[in-house]
Scaffold this active site. Structure first.
Site, PDB file in Angstrom:
ATOM      1  N   LYS A 197       2.468 -26.370   0.832  1.00 40.78           N
ATOM      2  CA  LYS A 197       1.660 -27.501   0.713  1.00 40.78           C
ATOM      3  C   LYS A 197       1.633 -27.780  -0.642  1.00 40.78           C
ATOM      4  O   LYS A 197       1.626 -27.183  -1.751  1.00 40.78           O
ATOM      5  CB  LYS A 197       0.025 -27.459   1.056  1.00 40.78           C
ATOM      6  CG  LYS A 197      -0.266 -27.037   2.590  1.00 40.78           C
ATOM      7  CD  LYS A 197       0.273 -28.429   3.264  1.00 40.78           C
ATOM      8  CE  LYS A 197      -0.350 -28.076   4.934  1.00 40.78           C
ATOM      9  NZ  LYS A 197       0.201 -29.399   5.513  1.00 40.78           N
ATOM     10  N   GLY A 200       1.879 -27.476  13.727  1.00 38.17           N
ATOM     11  CA  GLY A 200       0.569 -26.559  13.920  1.00 38.17           C
ATOM     12  C   GLY A 200      -0.675 -27.369  13.029  1.00 38.17           C
ATOM     13  O   GLY A 200      -0.516 -28.075  12.087  1.00 38.17           O
TER      14      GLY A 200
HETATM   15  O1  OSB Z   1       0.316 -31.235   8.022  1.00 39.39           O
HETATM   16  O2  OSB Z   1       1.328 -29.779   9.105  1.00 39.39           O
HETATM   17  C1  OSB Z   1       0.379 -30.308   8.408  1.00 39.39           C
HETATM   18  C2  OSB Z   1      -2.840 -27.804   8.865  1.00 39.39           C
HETATM   19  C3  OSB Z   1      -3.832 -28.672   9.136  1.00 39.39           C
HETATM   20  C4  OSB Z   1      -3.457 -30.236   9.187  1.00 39.39           C
HETATM   21  C5  OSB Z   1      -2.115 -30.481   8.939  1.00 39.39           C
HETATM   22  C6  OSB Z   1      -1.363 -29.666   8.783  1.00 39.39           C
HETATM   23  C7  OSB Z   1      -1.341 -28.208   8.648  1.00 39.39           C
HETATM   24  C8  OSB Z   1      -0.487 -27.318   8.614  1.00 39.39           C
HETATM   25  C9  OSB Z   1      -0.794 -25.768   9.142  1.00 39.39           C
HETATM   26  O3  OSB Z   1       0.504 -27.328   7.905  1.00 39.39           O
HETATM   27  C10 OSB Z   1       0.169 -25.645  10.109  1.00 39.39           C
HETATM   28  C11 OSB Z   1      -0.221 -24.298  10.802  1.00 39.39           C
HETATM   29  O4  OSB Z   1      -1.028 -24.382  11.917  1.00 39.39           O
HETATM   30  O5  OSB Z   1      -0.047 -23.133  10.288  1.00 39.39           O
HETATM   31 MG    MG Z   2       2.574 -31.835   7.961  1.00 39.15          MG
END
Ligand code: OSB
Ligand code: MG
Length: 375
Positions: A163, A290
């Site tokens: 991120k 996810g």
């Molecule tokens: O942007 O993919 C995203 C988690 C919460 C909200 C948005 C996102 C995410 C993740 C986590 O990147 C993905 C995961 O469940 O491992």
């Molecule tokens: Mg994303």
């Protein structure tokens, strides 16, 4: 399938480690689960909405409202041939796609059980194992980030996504590439940048990233297309793609070269398959995103990832990365080579731990024909 009743539940599950994105930190999840009771079978669905309306407009509370007031009454008492018949019944409700997906996917789950078919086959999947990546949140320090990456690489994951946000981007890439020049690396901004950051975003091109996910506004194609012209790195859209029509528009505008498909974000399996097909027909690879799902949603993500054009590793990772104890049995495990093998049993292939779910439940309501009753 006669839909005799629908049960709505809210469960609370603390994460083993906080998860931080450019829009905030999550320590614990409030998850809405849906159970449909059809012909003696129970189909399960999970709502991907978060605790707050920060990733999208929806939250677990708006999903509760939408399901209780509109979506459950639209299906309870009806006889449906298939899970995919749910989507037209929800059409007059605008938005609330994660709420719709929770109900529709529960119906697909019931249909797979009734037909004695693995859910992945019912969805049209062909892959027998799916490639896994991890999404690593913003940490308190770069040293911590490096440690997390080391752990996930040792576990076999085939793609590392970090991120990013302004101030947590190129310094991280520098450190990572100095240590691991060859790993498959990508980043996800969750809309943390604007075109004022163009010079900064251009520097991302130096790090051989697989993609940059949703750098600009959550609802934008036009400016992403402008940005893509200026970057070598491929843009992947997540938040902005609400379904097949969006995918087509974004691709034709040149706003992205990769699409992240989240079954909740697009409103259910039917639209997820349609989105997959639009991308496939245009040569655009997709991967499965996810939303910090419990096992209920996680195994649905696995099933979806078996479709042919899910050709890049998804954010579908092991239960233990998120939960001390997951609500399914067995838990989702990733092989040493970074793949999850797909099961041949009917339905999702995983058993739902209703006893544990009952313990985690903080709110429950059952909708029967002509009535809603709290329990
Ligand atoms: O942007 O993919 C995203 C988690 C919460 C909200 C948005 C996102 C995410 C993740 C986590 O990147 C993905 C995961 O469940 O491992
Ligand atoms: Mg994303």
């Amino acid at each position: 399938m006669k839909v005799e009743a629908l049960t709505l539940r809210e469960i609370q599950m603390p994460l083993v480690h906080f998860f931080e994105t450019s829009f905030g930190r999550t320590y614990s999840r409030n998850i809405v689960l849906v159970t449909v009771h059809c012909d003696g079978l129970t189909g399960w669905g999970e709502c991907a909405a978060g605790e707050d309306p920060f990733y999208s407009e929806e939250s677990f509370e708006t999903a509760w409202y939408a399901i209780l007031k509109y979506l459950a009454p639209a299906v309870v008492g009806k006889t449906l041939e298939r899970g995919r018949d749910a989507a037209p019944l929800f059409a007059r409700v605008r938005g609330h796609r994660m709420a719709k997906a929770a109900v529709e996917n529960a119906l697909w789950d019931a249909e797979a059980q009734q037909r004695r078919l693995p859910l992945w086959k019912l969805l049209g999947g062909t892959r027998r194992e799916i490639a896994c990546g991890v999404s690593i949140g913003i940490q308190d320090s770069l040293d911590q980030l490096m440690q997390k990456i080391e752990t996930e690489l040792a576990a076999g994951y085939r793609r590392i996504k970090i991120k990013v946000k302004p101030g947590w981007d190129v310094d991280a890439f520098e450190r990572i590439r100095a240590r691991w020049p060859e790993i498959v690396l990508s980043c996800d901004a969750n809309s943390a940048y604007t075109l004022d950051d163009l010079e900064l975003l251009k520097r991302f091109d130096r790090y051989n990233l697989l993609m940059i996910e949703q750098p600009l506004w959550h609802d934008d194609f036009f400016f992403h297309a402008e940005l893509q012209k200026q970057l070598k790195t491929r843009i992947c859209l997540d938040e902005a793609i609400r379904g097949a029509r969006d995918a087509q528009a974004a691709i034709e505008l040149g706003a992205c070269k990769i699409v992240n498909i989240k079954v909740g974000r697009v409103g259910g399996f039917t639209e997820a398959i349609a989105t997959h097909d639009v991308c496939r027909d245009r040569g655009i690879p997709v991967w499965c995103g996810g939303m910090l799902e419990s096992g209920v949603g996680r195994v649905h993500n696995i099933a979806l990832s078996t479709l042919e054009n899910f050709s890049l590793p998804g954010d579908v990772s092991a239960s233990k990365r998120y939960w001390k104890e997951d609500v399914i049995e067995p838990e989702v495990e990733v092989r040493k080579d970074g793949f999850i093998p797909v099961k041949d049993e009917p339905g999702s292939g995983y058993r739902i731990r209703e006893d544990l779910i009952e313990k985690l439940t903080v709110r429950k309501e059952t909708i029967r024909r002509g009535s809603a009753s709290a329990g």
